[in-house]
Motif scaffolding. Structure first.
Motif, PDB file in Angstrom:
ATOM      1  N   VAL A 143       0.865  -1.398   0.289  1.00  0.00           N
ATOM      2  CA  VAL A 143       0.059   0.104  -0.185  1.00  0.00           C
ATOM      3  C   VAL A 143       0.855   1.102  -0.038  1.00  0.00           C
ATOM      4  CG1 VAL A 143       0.013   0.423   2.655  1.00  0.00           C
ATOM      5  CG2 VAL A 143      -1.605   0.895   0.965  1.00  0.00           C
ATOM      6  N   ASP A 144       0.767   2.418  -0.939  1.00  0.00           N
ATOM      7  CA  ASP A 144       1.280   3.487  -0.864  1.00  0.00           C
ATOM      8  C   ASP A 144       0.147   4.177   0.278  1.00  0.00           C
ATOM      9  OD1 ASP A 144       2.136   5.733  -1.669  1.00  0.00           O
ATOM     10  OD2 ASP A 144       2.432   6.072  -3.583  1.00  0.00           O
ATOM     11  N   PRO A 145       0.750   4.658   1.133  1.00  0.00           N
ATOM     12  CA  PRO A 145      -0.356   5.934   1.800  1.00  0.00           C
ATOM     13  C   PRO A 145      -0.818   6.782   0.738  1.00  0.00           C
ATOM     14  CG  PRO A 145       1.404   5.510   3.035  1.00  0.00           C
ATOM     15  CD  PRO A 145       1.888   4.275   2.060  1.00  0.00           C
ATOM     16  N   SER A 146      -0.684   7.379  -0.116  1.00  0.00           N
ATOM     17  CA  SER A 146      -0.929   8.177  -0.350  1.00  0.00           C
ATOM     18  C   SER A 146      -2.431   8.615  -1.051  1.00  0.00           C
ATOM     19  CB  SER A 146       0.383   8.993  -1.245  1.00  0.00           C
ATOM     20  OG  SER A 146       0.630   8.295  -2.170  1.00  0.00           O
ATOM     21  N   PRO A 147      -2.361   9.908  -1.666  1.00  0.00           N
ATOM     22  CA  PRO A 147      -2.074  11.450  -1.120  1.00  0.00           C
ATOM     23  C   PRO A 147      -2.478  11.366   0.163  1.00  0.00           C
ATOM     24  CG  PRO A 147      -4.321  11.470  -2.021  1.00  0.00           C
ATOM     25  CD  PRO A 147      -3.893   9.890  -2.159  1.00  0.00           C
ATOM     26  N   ASP A 208       6.211   5.800  -8.303  1.00  0.00           N
ATOM     27  CA  ASP A 208       5.381   4.554  -8.524  1.00  0.00           C
ATOM     28  C   ASP A 208       6.139   4.327  -9.593  1.00  0.00           C
ATOM     29  OD1 ASP A 208       3.242   6.344  -7.462  1.00  0.00           O
ATOM     30  OD2 ASP A 208       3.352   7.900 -10.114  1.00  0.00           O
ATOM     31  N   ILE A 209       6.834   4.350  -9.886  1.00  0.00           N
ATOM     32  CA  ILE A 209       8.373   3.626 -11.041  1.00  0.00           C
ATOM     33  C   ILE A 209       8.843   2.657  -9.668  1.00  0.00           C
ATOM     34  CG2 ILE A 209      10.370   3.792 -12.215  1.00  0.00           C
ATOM     35  CD1 ILE A 209       9.246   6.214 -13.689  1.00  0.00           C
ATOM     36  N   PHE A 210       9.452   3.247  -8.377  1.00  0.00           N
ATOM     37  CA  PHE A 210       9.729   2.664  -7.697  1.00  0.00           C
ATOM     38  C   PHE A 210       8.720   1.838  -7.030  1.00  0.00           C
ATOM     39  CE2 PHE A 210      10.417   1.604  -2.820  1.00  0.00           C
ATOM     40  CZ  PHE A 210      11.344   1.333  -2.768  1.00  0.00           C
ATOM     41  N   GLY A 211       7.520   1.067  -7.030  1.00  0.00           N
ATOM     42  CA  GLY A 211       6.756   1.176  -6.347  1.00  0.00           C
ATOM     43  C   GLY A 211       6.600  -0.654  -7.201  1.00  0.00           C
TER      44      GLY A 211
END
Length: 262
Positions: A143-147, A208-211
């Motif tokens: 999970v990317d907790p953004s924004p 996003d590329i990293f993820g």
């Protein structure tokens, strides 16, 4: 449902935002405007697809929006509008957010019977959606907790294996789940800084590329440290260029030995 050993492709379920990116360059009568598909979750879906992953993208968009995309997509609600991201260089001019939603229960029930190699969520259409989708079966959950304005604490995100936070977030950085991204400056994880070979410029989409690369390598059996190191290298390279996220991934995918081909 197809068993993991019988499938030829990795399967990923990606949930989050689709935004129309509008980049303004110059000013007055000499200004130029470029519109592209964007949003953090959309970028991840596009990158994973270009890396050979079979993607199902869940977001807010109209019936015609997805006709151009090479990956499968389902709108989470029939009346759910996408967002708009207006920027110039690294400066955000304005953001029209996608609508926060409660996931359609029929859609959730359908997904509960599926199995994925990867579940990747952002909070672009609300933390409730990311929390509900976390019950879907997947080998790796990220999970990317953004924004950050959608982040309501870690309640409801317990089933995710990794949390890809940004360096400006006031989130507990200890433990084995939290990875802190700092765009062109690399990543912090488990007491160690992972730095790119060359430090470029802060660019929208680098996280996003990293993820995408990090998650794919985890699914392929890499350790978190190995996956972070490679993902920092690739996203750092993006920060030293000027191409779009998709153009960049198209340009480098032939050189990556973890791309699923065929």
């Amino acid at each position: 449902m197809t068993d993991f050993t019988e499938r030829s492709k990795i399967r990923a379920l990606v949930l989050g935002g689709y935004l129309e990116d509008v980049e303004v360059s110059g000013s007055g009568h000499k200004a130029s405007i470029v519109k592209t598909d964007g949003g953090s979750a959309f970028n991840v879906a596009a990158c994973l697809s270009l890396l050979g992953v079979e993607v199902l993208f869940l977001s807010c968009f109209g019936v015609r929006d997805s006709n151009r995309w090479v990956f499968r997509s389902i709108p989470v609600m029939p009346d759910c509008a996408h967002g708009i991201f207006l920027f110039s260089g690294s400066d955000v001019i304005a953001v029209q957010k996608p609508k926060s939603v409660h996931l359609n229960q029929e859609l959730v029930r359908m997904l509960i019977d599926e199995e994925y190699d990867l579940l990747y969520s952002t909070l672009e259409i609300g933390q409730q959606a990311a929390s509900v989708i976390s019950s879907v079966k997947a080998r790796i959950k990220v999970v990317d907790p953004s924004p950050f304005h959608e982040f309501k604490g870690l309640d409801g995100l317990e089933q995710y294996d990794f949390i890809l936070a940004n360096d400006y977030m006031s989130i507990e950085r200890r433990g084995s789940r939290v990875i802190v991204k700092a765009s062109e400056k690399g990543v912090y994880f488990a007491g160690k800084d992972y730095l790119p070979p060359v430090v470029g410029k802060n660019r929208f989409g680098s996280g996003d590329i990293f993820g995408s690369v990090f998650s794919l390598l985890l699914v392929n059996g890499a350790s978190p440290e190995e996956a972070i190191g490679e993902a920092v290298r690739v996203s750092g390279k993006f920060c030293s260029q000027t191409t779009s996220v998709e153009q960049f991934m198209l340009g480098i995918r032939s050189s990556l030995n973890y791309v699923k081909r065929g």
